[in-house]
Structure formats: structure tokens, C-alpha cells
Design an enzyme around this catalytic site. Sequence first.
Site, mmCIF file in Angstrom:
data_model
loop_
_atom_site.group_PDB
_atom_site.id
_atom_site.type_symbol
_atom_site.label_atom_id
_atom_site.label_comp_id
_atom_site.label_asym_id
_atom_site.label_seq_id
_atom_site.Cartn_x
_atom_site.Cartn_y
_atom_site.Cartn_z
ATOM 1 N N LYS A 1 0.817 -1.214 0.000
ATOM 2 C CA LYS A 1 0.000 0.000 0.000
ATOM 3 C C LYS A 1 0.849 1.261 0.000
ATOM 4 O O LYS A 1 0.467 2.250 -0.605
ATOM 5 C CB LYS A 1 -0.955 0.008 1.189
ATOM 6 N N THR A 2 2.003 1.231 0.662
ATOM 7 C CA THR A 2 2.831 2.435 0.662
ATOM 8 C C THR A 2 3.301 2.730 -0.758
ATOM 9 O O THR A 2 3.318 3.881 -1.195
ATOM 10 C CB THR A 2 4.044 2.266 1.589
ATOM 11 N N ASP B 1 -3.476 7.745 5.211
ATOM 12 C CA ASP B 1 -2.968 6.387 5.432
ATOM 13 C C ASP B 1 -3.518 5.867 6.768
ATOM 14 O O ASP B 1 -3.902 6.651 7.629
ATOM 15 C CB ASP B 1 -1.440 6.465 5.484
ATOM 16 N N GLU B 2 -3.527 4.567 6.962
ATOM 17 C CA GLU B 2 -3.978 3.954 8.231
ATOM 18 C C GLU B 2 -5.343 4.492 8.642
ATOM 19 O O GLU B 2 -5.578 4.830 9.808
ATOM 20 C CB GLU B 2 -2.963 4.222 9.355
ATOM 21 N N GLN C 1 -6.406 -4.492 10.892
ATOM 22 C CA GLN C 1 -5.245 -3.956 11.604
ATOM 23 C C GLN C 1 -5.611 -2.771 12.488
ATOM 24 O O GLN C 1 -4.747 -1.983 12.857
ATOM 25 C CB GLN C 1 -4.157 -3.557 10.608
ATOM 26 N N ARG D 1 3.982 -9.186 10.318
ATOM 27 C CA ARG D 1 5.211 -8.400 10.154
ATOM 28 C C ARG D 1 6.340 -9.253 9.611
ATOM 29 O O ARG D 1 7.342 -8.739 9.131
ATOM 30 C CB ARG D 1 5.691 -7.806 11.490
#
Length: 742
Positions: free
Chosen positions: A39-40, A225-226, A262, A618
Site C-alpha cells: 500500500k505504501t 494512510d492507516e 489492523q 510483520r
Amino acid sequence: MSDQVGNNPFLDGLNPSQCDAVVHSGSPLLIVAGAGSGKTRVLTNRIAYLLAECGVAPYEVMAITFTNKAAGEMRERVAALVGPRAKSMWVTTFHSACVRILRQEASIAGFSPSFSIYDQSDSVRLVTLIGRDLNLDPKRYPPRQIAAMISNAKNELIGPADYTNQAKTHIEEVVAECYGLYQKRLRDANAFDFDDLILKTVEVLQRFPEAKARYRSRFRHVLVDEYQDTNHAQYILVRELVGTVADGIQPAELCVVGDADQSIYAFRGATIRNILQFEEDYPSARTILLEQNYRSTQNILSAANAVITNNASRKAKNLWSDSGDGALITGYVAEDERDEAEYVMNEIFRLQSENISQPGDTAIFYRTNSQSRAFEEVFMRNTLPYKVVGGVRFYERKEVRDFLAYLRVLANPYDEISLRRIINTPKRGIGDKAIAGLEQMGIPLWDALLNAKDAPDAAARATAAIEGFAKLMISLRELVEANVRPSVIAEAVLEQSKLGEELSDSEDPQDEARLENLQELVAVAQEYEADEQLEGEEVSIVGFLERVSLVADSDQIPDGEDHGGVVTLMTLHTAKGLEFPTVFLTGMEENVFPHSRSLGEPSEIEEERRLAYVGLTRARKNLFLSRASTRFAFGSPTYNSPSRFLSEIPEEIIQWKAPEIRLKSKVNPKVAPTGKRTSSNGPNDPNTNLHLEIGDRVLHQTFGMGTVIALSGAEEKAEATINFGTYGDRRLLLRYAPVEKI
DNA sequence: GTATTTCGGTTTTTT
DNA sequence: ACCGAAATAC
């Protein structure tokens, strides 16, 4: 669209969904991005694509992330794609963006732009003062809890008046009263707390159309974002920035990225609703799913998917990977937390010697900060280099806070919390009584300070001390007014406040480290000046304070691919957004993870499970899960059963390792019994056979060698006073004292 | 006013 | 076990 996909450099190597997300235009866009789905990359490429292909100017872009580190990386990556003109974009955190807006609009909104930013502990301190004024019993009304309730209200954009009207329970009525006073004192102190930064920005945008128009007409693209971690206030802020056609300005294009699985910040007001209902909030919105994971092996993903499936309130989604099954996940049951740490360390050394993974590729995650200790002790003893991220944060150390409080008062003398902090630090004879006298004057503390001799029943000595302090602060403030560089002012403070002197004169060996921390802070100020000058920005005390106020734990993660070659330790919360080839997820026990405080509420268990999901995803290649059968908590051993999350992972993808059969660990030779006593005695066996005389040399378990200098009592009450050198003279009851004659 | 001792809460997680 | 605040001693 497929033509563009083939040729465009900003779409190179992206999968079809990722391409769609980069090029979409014309309506709000929700990118549902599973862990590790790139996504980044999509976000940065989208920004670059807008600039390069859609005629968007850099200053028209605002991208909001949750941490400075994420913002910095994004800015860097966009700059790598489009060059230095990326500079005029706003790529910042929610909080930094708001500070910037508030400073710009300060005069319109009627406050000084040099406001202080209060963090959580400042807020609690202020609530404590209010509680005292209201004669509230701090046991029944803990300031922490009141501060937390005020914070929750602010995150919902509920002001003191609304809160008062809505208050139902007794405690809410009390909080309502505190809330009103709290806001008043913040205003008097020219200070905003963290929540205010968002709330006041929303207020400014809503109350001052001309201010709002400035941002509305500037920012044509807003990217968040997030998004799953936004709270209501942040949600409204975004809505205000994007606007509607009713404003008479074309709404900005909104693109949000998030993953409901998340979401781990519900405890601070984040609401999953913002992402689940995005399509309702923005009816014309398009949703794009990114489900291919480029990070982890299939075994790791299978484990993560299996765990998260147990959350009932969840939209089905399945991450997949085409990078092969990879290694099995390794499980280990340790005896206690020390054994767990030793296991982790040995595995890190083994992976290194087998050339599978380096310490710099490795992260250790845990649920709570206190769990880092066992690892630190073991790693330190065995010289395994590591870095703990977060925990006792640099900016929360007492000496650092004291020092910063000076700077804060210099920038903003009406910052009462900071002024109180330093008025008698270091000790200069201004005690509670003198401060109470100043308070009685009914004017701001700073003004009272300048007129100390008018204080009611002022003692001459106290007045002299206060005047000395006032003189000090006035002369330091002249430096601020003369626009002297922050690092030079900081040095002057260190020197003239005697803060440095106090520490360098101290006998306490820890004070040396404290002094180094303060010198480090001067270095941080120099770094700040260098950074700003590079950007051609002005430097100021206010700017420096802003930078140090808004640092996040994740900002101190060692830079670079290999994280400086050291093992990185952090909480699961801090781990969000990162990836490591090798991950150790430790403390997999009920009551630890899931945390005992979450066991009551199903929704809280689900949040813990999402946290587990974050942790598991992760890992790129090697994943280790461990638990301890015994763990010391609150000073005594506790026994926890295996975490439920372990049993949610399919058995066939975990390989459990047995503990190595180890020799009973040797007793530290310094305290080994010499055998002079009749029986080998445990620590609590009465030491009855010990007969001492003045001048005898003894060995004490803790204090080491000492000399008997006095004796008293007899039999069971026999006592000896023993000089232990650096540990001083100690009077010990011989029946219990762990001493031996030598 | 300051130093020392005791006590009590702390351990969720953080911008 | 540990840290900071309150109580107590100096």
C-alpha cells in the site's frame, strides 16, 4: 486503462488492482489494503502519478500518516520519483498538520501562535491541580481517569457544555466540572493538549469560513494512510478538509487506505466505523481491494489468516502469497521469561551462524513495554546488540522534561504546568508555601512571579528566591526575543539555571547519564537547526519544541534496511507498518497476550486478536512464537496458560521445539556458602550459629564484604552494625541477615 | 524547606 | 520489582 498500465513508469511492476488504485480519479477512493499488499508503494506512486500525469501541483497535495517516520519515508519516495518539487507537498501526521494550521490561523482564531503543546502527563498534572482546587479525593477520582474521560470526549468532539448536558452518572458530573475548568486553564496557559490539536483545528475550520476556504482551495488531493486508526475528530477533520460542493469550491479528491483487520487503537478513540462505512459516507466512492501479499511466506499468512478468522465482526478477506510455503513456524515453551530471552538470543545467534538471518533483520515483539526488561538483561550480558524502541521514552525522563519546561516557559510564560515544574527545580528555596502565596494573588503565576513582593504574607527569604528566579527567566527571555538560535538558548538554560551544575556535582552515578541526556538535547536542537536551514526554514524555540513534542516511538526505529545491524525490540503497537525477515512474537500467554485487562469484553478480545494479526504479518520469512510457563509479575511468579491465539494456528504449520536440557545453573560464586555453618541454609533459615565480634570481617549476600563495628542484643535478638564501605553502616538482625564470617 | 522513608499503584497499548 | 508521591523526620 490497460494501455497506461503497460507503459507508465508509475505503474511498472504493479498488479492490476494496484494500478487501478494509482490511476483512479473522479470520486473518493477507499483502498482496502491487506497486510504487506504494497500500500505504501501504491500511495507514493499515486502521488507521483498525480504530479506527473494529471497536472496536479505539489502544493495541492496533502498526505496524512500517523507517524513522522512514515511521513518522512513517503516524502522521500515521492521525491525519488518526481524530484525536489515534492517539497511543497504537505506530507505530515495529523498532529503536525494541525499544529501548522493552528499557528497559521492563530490571529484569526484569537490565540498566540507560540502555544505550548501538552502531552498526556502534562494533562494529568493539570487535572491533578484542578482536582485539588475542587477538593476531590484523588483516590475516588483518579486524575488519570478523569483526564482519560476528557480525552475520550474530545475525540468525539464533545465540548464541556455538551458533556455537562449529557452527563448521567455521578462520575460524569464530576468530570464535566473538571472538563470546563480544564479547558479554561489550558486557554489561560495558552496551551493545547494532543486532542485539542485536532479538535481546535476542526473548530477553526468550522467557525472561520475564510480560513477554511484557504485550505479548501489549496488542497485538491487529500490522502489518508492507516484510515482504520482515525477517530471521530480526525474523521470530521478530513471531511472538513475535503469539503462538499455546498462550500462553492470543488471538493478535494479523497483517497484513504486502511485495513479493518489492523485496527488496534480503539482504546484511544479510533473507530473502525470510519472504514466500514466509507461507502455510506461517500456514496460515489470506489473501493479497491489489495489482497495479494508480497511480504510473507504462505505458512506465515496461513497462521495470520487462521487467527483473524476467529473475529466474528469482520468482513471476510483472504490474503494470499505466491512466494511458496517457506519454513514452518517455530514454537517454544520457556520456563520463565529469562529462559525465553535466552532461547531468543540463541536462535538469533544460530540464524546468524547458519547465514539465514542477521541480527539487523530481526525484531522481537511483546504486548507490554515491561516485557523488554528480561531481553535487555540477557542481551546485555551476552553482548548481543539491540535497540529498544519506546518504553521509558527519552522525552519522558524527568531531567529532559525539566529542561524542556524551561524552554517552554521561555516561549510561553503563561504555560503554568511548565512554570510550576521549574520554579523550584533545581531547588532554590521556593517551596509550596511561597507558591501558594503567589497563587493567592489571583493573577497568572508568571505575572505573580514578577510582582513577588506584593504577595500576601511573603517571607523575605522566599521573595528573594523568587526574584532571583524571575531575574533569571527575564534575562533568558531576552535571548528568545533577540532570536538567538534554540541550541544556544538551550545551552544558556543549562548553564544559568544550574540544572547542569546540579547533575555534574552529584554523587549519584546515574546523574552523569542524566547530564548526558541534557547535552543530547542540545545536540537535538542543533540537528533541528541544520534540518531547517537545509529547507530554508526559520528556526525558533517554538519550532524546536513542536518537533520534540510530536515525536512518536516509531520515529526512533533505527534507519536503513538492516536497522543499524541491531536487533529491534518493541511493542506490537509500535510494530504496525513495519516488516522484518525474522520475527519473534513473545509472551504468548493468556493474561499477557491477550492482556488480562481485555478479557472481559468480546470487542476487546477482538482488538487483541487484530494485534496478534499485526504481529504475525510483520514477518517475512522466519517466525518464532514463544511463551513462558512462569513469569514474574508484580514481584511474584505467575503461571499463565498458553495464549488462545496459539491454538488458533493450525498445528501442522508450527514446529514445537523442546527446551534444551541444561545443567542446573551455577550459583554466583561470590555468594556461595563457605561451608562453615552446620547446615546448608536457605535465605530464611535462622543464622543461629553465627558468633561475631567487633572487628570481624563478614560477607553479605548483597552488600559484599564488611567489618563489624558494633554488637547489641543476644540470642534471637542479636544485632550487629556492620560497615560495608560504599554501602555504608548497616544495622542487621543476625538471625536473618544473609552474612557469613570470613 | 529539605531529606528520608514509606506506601501504593502500576502493567495495556500511544499521537 | 520499581517508581513516584505522600508522610515523616530532620
